[in-house]
Design a protein around this motif. Sequence first.
Motif, short mmCIF file in Angstrom:
data_model
loop_
_atom_site.label_atom_id
_atom_site.label_comp_id
_atom_site.label_asym_id
_atom_site.label_seq_id
_atom_site.Cartn_x
_atom_site.Cartn_y
_atom_site.Cartn_z
N VAL A 1 0.87 -1.18 0.00
CA VAL A 1 0.00 0.00 0.00
C VAL A 1 0.90 1.23 0.00
N SER A 2 0.66 2.12 -0.95
CA SER A 2 1.39 3.38 -1.00
C SER A 2 0.39 4.52 -0.90
N PHE A 3 0.72 5.52 -0.11
CA PHE A 3 -0.15 6.70 -0.06
C PHE A 3 0.66 7.95 -0.37
N THR A 4 -0.03 8.92 -0.96
CA THR A 4 0.54 10.24 -1.22
C THR A 4 -0.24 11.26 -0.42
N HIS A 5 0.48 12.08 0.34
CA HIS A 5 -0.14 13.12 1.16
C HIS A 5 -0.24 14.40 0.35
N ASN A 6 -1.46 14.86 0.09
CA ASN A 6 -1.68 16.04 -0.74
C ASN A 6 -1.95 17.31 0.04
N GLN B 1 -6.54 -11.59 6.78
CA GLN B 1 -5.90 -11.31 8.06
C GLN B 1 -4.41 -11.06 7.85
N VAL B 2 -3.95 -9.89 8.29
CA VAL B 2 -2.53 -9.57 8.20
C VAL B 2 -1.75 -10.46 9.18
N THR B 3 -0.70 -11.12 8.67
CA THR B 3 0.13 -11.97 9.54
C THR B 3 1.46 -11.31 9.88
N SER B 4 1.92 -10.41 9.06
CA SER B 4 3.14 -9.65 9.35
C SER B 4 3.16 -8.42 8.46
N GLY B 5 3.89 -7.39 8.89
CA GLY B 5 3.96 -6.17 8.10
C GLY B 5 5.28 -5.48 8.32
N TRP B 6 5.61 -4.55 7.45
CA TRP B 6 6.87 -3.81 7.58
C TRP B 6 6.66 -2.35 7.19
N SER B 7 7.61 -1.54 7.57
CA SER B 7 7.63 -0.08 7.32
C SER B 7 6.55 0.66 8.11
N GLY B 8 6.05 0.05 9.18
CA GLY B 8 5.07 0.70 10.03
C GLY B 8 4.69 -0.20 11.19
N GLU B 9 3.83 0.32 12.06
CA GLU B 9 3.30 -0.44 13.19
C GLU B 9 1.91 -0.95 12.81
N TRP C 1 11.10 6.24 11.67
CA TRP C 1 11.90 6.85 10.60
C TRP C 1 11.08 7.42 9.45
N ASN C 2 9.77 7.11 9.38
CA ASN C 2 8.97 7.65 8.27
C ASN C 2 7.76 8.43 8.76
N ALA C 3 7.86 9.00 9.97
CA ALA C 3 6.73 9.76 10.52
C ALA C 3 6.49 11.06 9.77
N SER D 1 5.37 4.01 1.32
CA SER D 1 4.93 2.67 0.96
C SER D 1 5.12 1.73 2.14
N VAL D 2 4.16 0.85 2.37
CA VAL D 2 4.25 -0.17 3.40
C VAL D 2 3.87 -1.51 2.77
N GLY D 3 4.33 -2.58 3.38
CA GLY D 3 4.02 -3.89 2.84
C GLY D 3 3.63 -4.86 3.93
#
Length: 485
Positions: A400-405, A424-432, A447-449, A458-460
Amino acid sequence: MREERRRGRSTGRRPDGRPARFRWWIGAALTAVCTAAGIAIPSPAQADGELRDLADARGFEIGAALGVDHLANDSRFADLAAAEFNAATAENSMKWDAVQPSRGQFDWSGADDFMAFARANDQAVRGHTLVWHSQLPSWVSNGGFGAGELRGVMEDHIDAVAGRYAGQVAYWDVVNEMFNEDGSWRQSVFYDTLGESYVADALRMAAEADPNAELYLNDYNIDGINAKSDAYYDLARSLLNQGVPLDGIGMQAHLINGQIPSDMQRNIQRFADLGLDVAITELDIRIQMPASQSELEQQAQGYRTVMDACMAVDRCIGVTVWGIVDQYSWVPDVFDGYGAPLLFNDSYQPKPAYYAVQEALGGDGDDGGGGDDGDDGPGGPCEVDYSVQNEWNSGFTGQVSFTHNGSSALDGWELQWTFPSGQQVTSGWSGEWSQSGSTVTVSNASWNAAVQSGGSVSVGFNASHNGGNTAPTAFTLNGQSCAVS
């Protein structure tokens, strides 16, 4: 006699019956105090927020509780306080332990700073609070005073505090929270020593100290008709029959999402029928965390219900929210597992509740503006791209990628969506990451706040499914709906 003079006195009301807001110019001395404390004082020309403008047009008050430390240390908080609200309550800086921590020794620094900010921004002030069982210094709560001495202590305090700001405070919460839930009197140093008469005494003392302020009794869980609000109704009727100076009832309205009293308007009306004004004084609506988008929408409906109940009664003068941004709310510290109770989220973005209040005041309730000065990009405040990178029999990898406008940078973000097929999400990265039911929430890593206007993140994740893997179609970023590309 003091008891007889209140009913006929001038209250500074407009022809339509609503109280006129106190307007004043800030003096050089208080400006210096506020500047020395580091509190930014936006010029009145900056105070052009949507809620404030709409409320002013209706002769209504939309207020917020303001902590002086936030005003001093957080310019975004101060800017929102000035722009969006035409009334203000001192969150803690006027309470007994703040202004008189030792007998006869007064510390006016916080209260003066608050008053300076309110004056500079032409905000009606609710003084909070003169007599309360809580946040008392130990010299009062454990002083062992006899009735005569305690009455003198109470009078000296009220005279000093209300007297210092006489003519500058529109309303005083004179006595706060004096009943239990069953309508019995709360045990306190004041009740235990002086009995029921301490309430009437405090109101008389406040009227003496500031003849122009409207005097209120204030409590929580009296928003609907119940044993506790019945006790206030009976007390108010008794005080008025005795000629005691009482002008209004403050209903705090610390509420739970989905549990707004259905008889709130009827309750407000019965106090108005006594000849009293009513104010919603400390509104927040707490949600069990993490808050889903549907819960935020339900919260918005709750705010709208409260606004409508007040605005339907002529003598309901205004609504004050107990804070501005979720991150500073008292709720998580007191109600375990609950949060997100206010109009703006942790990133200072307006939530659905903000737009519900806006709409109740006569605005368009459009959540595509308001939060970023109306200059969002072509996709609205945010755009999201969702894709499946790899898929197997029982699971898949997603991105998932988002752009802040928005025109202002984000300092922290929360992305949320609902899976339509039970994934159901089993694991994720680049965020909590977290998931409640079908609702997925991912918030920033350290680091990406920070996300600049026009910036993307982008998060995966890896997720499981049971044969269906329909893509989600609705996403929110910090509570605002995003376009999906």
